[in-house]
Design an enzyme around this catalytic site. Structure first.
Site, mmCIF file in Angstrom:
data_model
loop_
_atom_site.group_PDB
_atom_site.id
_atom_site.type_symbol
_atom_site.label_atom_id
_atom_site.label_comp_id
_atom_site.label_asym_id
_atom_site.label_seq_id
_atom_site.Cartn_x
_atom_site.Cartn_y
_atom_site.Cartn_z
ATOM 1 N N SER A 376 0.842 -1.185 0.000
ATOM 2 C CA SER A 376 0.000 0.000 0.000
ATOM 3 C C SER A 376 0.882 1.242 0.000
ATOM 4 C CB SER A 376 -0.898 0.017 1.230
ATOM 5 O OG SER A 376 -0.129 0.351 2.375
ATOM 6 N N LYS A 377 0.263 2.351 -0.222
ATOM 7 C CA LYS A 377 1.016 3.600 -0.330
ATOM 8 C C LYS A 377 1.798 3.909 0.940
ATOM 9 C CE LYS A 377 -2.184 5.593 -3.628
ATOM 10 N NZ LYS A 377 -3.332 4.701 -3.408
ATOM 11 N N ARG A 378 1.301 3.367 2.035
ATOM 12 C CA ARG A 378 1.963 3.626 3.305
ATOM 13 C C ARG A 378 3.420 3.160 3.308
ATOM 14 N NH1 ARG A 378 -2.115 3.460 6.465
ATOM 15 N NH2 ARG A 378 -2.582 1.279 6.045
ATOM 16 N N THR A 379 3.676 2.059 2.653
ATOM 17 C CA THR A 379 5.022 1.493 2.736
ATOM 18 C C THR A 379 5.878 1.720 1.490
ATOM 19 O OG1 THR A 379 3.961 -0.607 2.156
ATOM 20 C CG2 THR A 379 4.557 -0.285 4.454
#
Length: 613
Positions: A376-379
């Site tokens: 996901s964009k988080r990582t």
RNA sequence: GGCCCCAUCGUCUAGCCCGGCCUAGGACACAAGGUUUUCAUCCUUGCGACAGGGGUUCGAAUCCCCUUGGGGUCACCA
């Protein structure tokens, strides 16, 4: 395997490569290999290239025998040798292949089978493999999606099948034309082409799911007539309460089937003035399907709820339309992300309700972030576009994406798209999820950059240099030699095309108060006599350059001169490098002087001598 | 939580389906050394894994079971 209840009439075709990828060599007639021995199975395959026919057929037969073995272990055991493969391919439409089946021991009966020979009839046919990539234009193309597309594409291209693209734009809220365009463009950029799709059309048009709505309604009606679906009038409130109660009771969350028991007459009556959704009536029993990655999969139907097929606004849902479209488009293999695994029984049940042939599946392992969760964009960056914008070579992206879940042989890491197409097989993909290994990606990108022809590399870097405002197209044309020599010198330090910007920025900076990096300055400052060496060199260079500047000659002379002064090499070179570029590392300093010009170099050396006091 | 999936070096993986060639191979990363005016490249070497426990077998990373751990999914989204 195939529903576990019957042996398919004919196997799907495998082939070597498609005509278009045969490297310009003339191709023989596409041939279908059909085998009817063993009493149980016919094995199909397609061969295209005459020179490769023998090998191709051999591979095919091996593969299919293996599959046939899985299919009917007791009846069939053996490996086949192909003899006289060429006889099948003398340009005629038909040919015969002879098979020799070696004796083999049957595990159950412990008996040896008789050695047998068999003849295969070959006939031309259209390749039946049809796979698709069906993105939803609700965001940028995800790298996981790109990999899915790549695997589907390679599978089709590797065996003469068709690859199609379908846009799943049935969510009007989130779908946009911009995303759709970007996705198409991204796929094309990667080198993926499609035989049928929204922009190229095809026999099963339209390829926008939204435009197929009438067809979906027909299917829905058919199912309703068949009595395989029912109207559900339950309000949101009731549904909410239901799931709340189920949660409290620690039961599974699912529709309880209240409206399924509604008498037909009542359902018809209420349909006139009450809103309703249509649910699929899941039958009792279990649902099996074959997954090329995971093998046979079984789900208990009791665990599959009566899912919503058509919304109250009359629009069908994903699980419904995807099956309708795949049936209509004659999709034979569905390869997609693992998150769809639990949807599969719902879909298989639909195929069966329509009495359509169930495709073979392949659920690809998820691409994970460093937190081991779905990427996901988080990582990190998740969009293909992000990597493209950062200047990763596309061949490296393709290569790397394939490495997530698949390996060409376990030894080699770098391989071309052609090799991918030639060697890729869905059955070889890994079952476990793969953490996106950015370190390796970066290394691989550098690997591609180091092996690119100089002109190509320069052309690939140019847009980034242009965009950074360092040079204009006219500059690059005018100073072509200069530009190329810089690219050539910097390439071993580049991991992305965009890296060049940072590497050559110093060339465009003012000669006074050049930005210095800390490590470079520290390296320069550790030399006691830094100002003396710098000033000494400045005088020497000024004098020497009067005779013209040639990096090769000056380098040799300078080294001799430094030795004659009794200095150690780094005493001069570290401060000098800092003076010229402000950086700790970099190409040869005499090349730098050449790029900068003697004039500007002298100015920078003088400035550095002042600043390093 | 229900259901489903998965499990080899820190990471990507080969081997697993068809048990012995595995004292488990390759690559990235990391460490050390060499080459070099520096950085980088390149070369050499090192470190480092079959999640645990039971079976089956003469023999198991490979087959079976359990445990543990991780993940996916539970929408009138796709």
């Amino acid at each position: 395997m195939q529903q576990g209840d019957r042996v398919p009439e004919a196997f799907e075709v495998e082939s070597q490569r498609t005509a278009r990828r045969a490297g310009g060599e003339p191709l023989g007639q596409a041939l279908l290999v059909r085998m009817r021995q063993f009493g149980v199975a016919r094995l199909g395959g397609q061969v295209e290239h005459r020179a490769r026919a023998q090998a191709a057929v051999e591979v095919l037969v091996q593969q299919h025998l293996r599959r046939a073995q899985e299919e009917c272990t007791r009846e069939l055991s053996g490996t086949a040798r192909v003899r006289g493969g060429r006889t099948a391919l003398h340009g005629s439409n038909l040919g015969l292949l002879r098979l020799e089946i070696e004796p083999r021991r049957d595990a159950a009966s412990a008996r040896w089978s008789r050695p047998r020979t068999s003849t295969i009839l070959c006939a031309p046919m259209k390749s039946p493999i049809r796979v698709r990539f069906a993105p939803s234009p609700t965001g940028k193309l995800h790298v996981g999606g790109a990999r899915t597309a790549l695997f589907n594409w390679a599978y089709a291209r590797g065996r003469g099948g068709q690859f199609l693209l379908r846009i799943e734009d049935t969510d009007p809220e989130r779908s946009t034309k911009e995303f759709e365009t970007a996705i198409l463009e991204g796929l094309r950029w990667l080198g993926i082409d499609w035989d049928e799709g929204p922009d190229v059309g095809g026999p099963h048009a339209p390829y926008h799911q939204r435009l197929r709505i009438e067809r979906h309604r027909e299917y829905a009606t058919r199912l309703h007539v068949l009595g395989r679906s029912y109207r559900c009038f339950c309000s949101r409130e009731r549904l909410d309460e239901l799931s709340k109660a189920q949660e409290a009771a620690k039961q599974r969350l699912a529709y309880d089937g209240l409206c399924r028991r509604l008498p037909q007459a009542e359902s018809d009556r209420r349909a006139a003035d009450e809103p309703f959704v249509t649910r699929f009536a899941v039958p009792e029993g279990e649902t099996r399907f074959f997954d090329h990655v995971r093998g046979e999969c079984v789900f208990q139907n009791a665990e599959v709820e009566d899912w919503v097929m058509v919304r109250s606004d009359g629009n069908p849902t994903y699980n419904f339309v995807v099956v309708c479209d795949d049936i209509d488009m004659e999709i034979t293999h569905v390869f997609r992300g693992e998150e769809h695994l639990v949807n599969t029984p719902k879909q298989v049940l639909l195929y069966k309700a329509f009495e359509a042939k169930v495709p073979e599946f392949g659920h690809l392992p998820l691409m994970l972030g460093t937190d081991k969760k779905k990427l996901s964009k988080r990582t990190g960056d998740t969009a293909l576009q992000d990597y493209r914008d950062k200047g990763y070579p596309k061949a490296a992206i393709v290569n790397f994406l394939c490495l997530q879940g698949w390996a060409i042989d376990g030894e080699r890491v770098v391989f071309s798209v052609d090799e991918l197409v030639q060697r890729f097989d869905i059955k070889d993909v890994q079952k476990a999820g793969a953490i996106f290994d950015l370190d390796k990606f970066v290394w691989l990108a550098g690997e591609y950059i180091r092996h690119e022809p100089l002109e190509t590399l320069a052309a690939n870097c140019a847009p980034f240099v242009l965009q950074a405002g360092l040079m204009s197209v006219a500059d690059i044309d005018a100073r072509r030699e200069w530009w190329l020599s810089i690219v050539a010198a910097e390439r071993e330090r580049l991991r992305t095309y965009a890296d060049l910007v940072g590497r050559m920025q110093y060339l465009f900076a003012p000669d006074v108060d050049l930005a210095w990096d800390a490590a470079g300055e520290a390296a320069a400052r550790k030399h006691e006599n830094r100002v003396a060496t710098l000033s000494g060199f400045q005088a020497w260079l000024a004098e020497r350059a009067k005779a013209g500047y040639d990096p090769v000659k000056v380098r040799d002379e300078a080294k001799q001169w430094v030795a004659a002064q009794g200095w150690k090499i780094p005493q001069l070179f570290q401060p000098l490098r800092l003076a010229l570029s402000g950086q700790m590392g970099g190409p040869d300093v005499f090349d730098m002087i050449g790029w900068l010009g003697v004039e500007r170099s002298l100015a920078r050396i003088a400035d550095a001598a002042r600043r390093l006091l």
